[in-house]
Scaffold this active site. Sequence first.
Site, short mmCIF file in Angstrom:
data_model
loop_
_atom_site.label_atom_id
_atom_site.label_comp_id
_atom_site.label_asym_id
_atom_site.label_seq_id
_atom_site.Cartn_x
_atom_site.Cartn_y
_atom_site.Cartn_z
N HIS A 78 2.49 -2.02 -29.37
CA HIS A 78 2.04 -3.09 -28.46
C HIS A 78 0.76 -2.69 -27.76
O HIS A 78 -0.23 -3.45 -27.75
CB HIS A 78 3.16 -3.37 -27.44
CG HIS A 78 2.81 -4.38 -26.41
ND1 HIS A 78 3.45 -5.58 -26.30
CD2 HIS A 78 1.88 -4.37 -25.41
CE1 HIS A 78 2.93 -6.27 -25.29
NE2 HIS A 78 1.97 -5.55 -24.73
N GLU A 79 0.76 -1.48 -27.17
CA GLU A 79 -0.43 -1.03 -26.45
C GLU A 79 -1.58 -0.70 -27.40
O GLU A 79 -2.74 -0.98 -27.10
CB GLU A 79 -0.09 0.17 -25.56
CG GLU A 79 0.98 -0.11 -24.51
CD GLU A 79 0.72 -1.34 -23.64
OE1 GLU A 79 -0.46 -1.74 -23.46
OE2 GLU A 79 1.69 -1.93 -23.16
N HIS A 82 -3.53 -3.80 -28.24
CA HIS A 82 -4.52 -4.18 -27.23
C HIS A 82 -5.85 -3.46 -27.46
O HIS A 82 -6.92 -4.07 -27.40
CB HIS A 82 -4.00 -3.87 -25.82
CG HIS A 82 -2.96 -4.81 -25.32
ND1 HIS A 82 -3.17 -6.17 -25.19
CD2 HIS A 82 -1.68 -4.59 -24.92
CE1 HIS A 82 -2.08 -6.74 -24.71
NE2 HIS A 82 -1.16 -5.80 -24.55
#
Length: 169
Positions: A78-79, A82
């Site tokens: 998820h990170e 980004h």
Amino acid sequence: MKTPRIPIALVQAVMNSLRSHLQRARDHLGNDFAEPAIIYQQRGMAAGTAWLERNEIRLNPVLLLENQQAFIDEVVPHELAHLLVWKTYGRVAPHGKEWKWMMETVLGVPARRTHQFETASVRPKSVPYRCRCQQHMLTIRRHNRVLRGESQYRCVHCGDILLPDNPTD
């Protein structure tokens, strides 16, 4: 609160997940993205944050220890997504179509905006306050500001100043 010690095997599992997903992105996008730094200093109820300009991922060590496999499978990509979106598209909506595409198509992970981890162990302590219409829970930081006379807080519904709730026994 003191940062808990992360066992080396768990640090290695996080790095393996990061490197595996990063290689997948490199292969899919034909770009040699630099490996981000992993910092285990995220606090509060957030599982992680991506620091775009620093190419850095901050992970919550308490939530990592409590949710090891789900954290590795979900939070790390998820990170990373980004950071990859930042490098590929620049500044866009944090969980917009580019991020969703990066998660699902490139990294092969379901695109969920928030984690489902139990957060009782990292939830900030709070103090009950009251107005005319309801009870409010103020963080310790806000409560201390009230005690020092630095701040007052008002209810957004009735407009009353919040006062410490002293329940009668």
